[in-house]
Design a protein around this motif. Sequence first.
Motif: not given
Lengths: 231, 387
Positions: A85, A88-89, A94, A113-114, A116-117, A161, B2, B6, B291-297, B300
């Motif tokens: 994870q 990916r972050l 993607f 968004l990314p 912020q994550l 993004r 975040i 959301l 969201l998971r693909a772009i790195g959210a756990s 989250v």
Amino acid sequence: MGVKWLMMIKIQNLRKYYETPSGTVKVLRDVNLIARKGEFIAIMGASGCGKSTLLFLLGCLDTPTYGSIFFDNIDVTQADENVRQKIRLYNIGFVFQNFNLLPTLTVLENVILPMQLANIFQHQRETRALALLRIVGLEEKKDELPTHLSGGQQQRVAIARALANQPGLLLADEPTGNLDVKTGKEIMQVLKTINEMQQVTLIMVTHDPKSASVAEKIYYLEEGSLRGTLI
Amino acid sequence: MIAFVLASKNVTRKRERSILTIIGVLLAVASTISLISIAEGLYTKVNYEINLQNVDLYILPKSTAFLPAGSIGAVGGSSFGIPYKEVENINNIPGVEVVMGITRILANFKKDTGVLVWGVEPEKMAVFFPYFRIVQGRYLATLSSGELIGGNKVVKELSLSLGEAINISNKDFVLVGTLAPVDTFEDYAFFSSLKDVMDIQQTAGVQEIWVKVTQEYRNNIEAVKQAFQQAVPTCIVKTKQEYLGEANHFVNLIRLLQYAISAIGIMIAITAAMNTMLMSTYERMKEFGTLRAIGASKYVIFEMVLFESLFLSLIGGSLGVLLGFLGASLFNEALTSLFKISVPVTCINLKLIVEAILLSVGIGVVGAIIPAVIASRIDIIKTLRWE
């Protein structure tokens, strides 16, 4: 995962098999590939040949049945979900065929968004997001909702993004698949520009030869294996 | 953070569905708060009233069924009563300062109005009700007969005037005084001589005997209580704390019953919240996958669903509190039409409001847990391929 500046991605003997009621489906069989920093690689193949599966494995969204994917010298296939994870972050961007923007967020919020994550400071987030929107030519649309944008514009936002956390690897899954020819060409030009400007490694899967022609190297995925570069 | 952002954006996404969930929570919280406000009101008033009364020991018939104290019913409501001679016997026990017999009845005023009448010994009222003040007229005369003094509210509600002849349960009385408001159920009661009330009730016994002991004995009230118990073996002796405990035990049983009734509404609200969140989760699988693909756990995503549900339930809960005030006043109206005089039993205090808000949080959390677990455990690839 501390790798931010990917020098080399190496895929070694990668296999992905699925068990189905009618037996084992071998989607990928011994895929080998090396992508150096800043390279733009297109992987072509017929529908259902396993292109997306390969991209998802590269994107740390899935684990192979056998084989390894090295980000520099780290085998990411051995990492647990928490580590994947974070890869990916911080390391991967993607770009999806259907853009996959969050409909309740504005263009700017989608790009932020990314970040912020990744807990990037607020003032930095906005500055960087606006710079990225400037690169993809959508700065003036920053307060619009994605539903008010054309397909091409949405894909530009998705590209911005994907670059938000300055990843070393950009993965694009049929980025022009839902766009008309002219818009598709524009998007490919945006990707090419970003690849050259930011030295980000770009691996794109597509079935469209025109889109693939922008890449430095083109591989063809056939019967689960990659055939050598066509360029 | 975040997840919070959301979630707040998603609340307004499907407005109709969000509103339905809010209504579900609102009704559950409003019905709960209205019902519990009765127990809360009883609890507050009963405690306040008993604590004001200057009583050290309560002597009750053995057959006593412990009902809520105060004017709306007697602790020690018993049809048997204690023979009045026990009052005289108790007076001879060492340590006793003052003893008074008490009887409370629900009598008829005119045709269809129920009024509460306390039978007290006039000369001892000032000892046991030190907080009573006369605003009009006078106290009951010693050895009075046919005299009444009224609580402030009951006199006003029934538009009675001093010197007015009042017929209560076929006995003629004259109103000789009005008490200042004391903010207890006593505001809604009449006070007359014990003898007159016993005449109405047609019994020779009193419901309770109140005892005030001397300061010296008050310091060792438990030992005094034992001595009293031996002196009047046919009765139950209670200290003020025990008497309060019995009253509160009864009020808590009412509260429990009211919670049980409210539980139905709460279950419906939880189902509504869960249904909304499940539908919303299944509709947004692709979004969660992205969201998971772009790195959210996973965390989250879990938080996002949870916060969304909490937003809805907190909005519903807050509105439910407001509607609860309306519900509580409707209960008071119902009691008014029952007794023909208004007796504000319900009480919505800060504690009850906090409980209601916590209840809505609980509804939100319970309703969101299953959808949040589903959303956080999605198969990313499957959801990204979801069309």
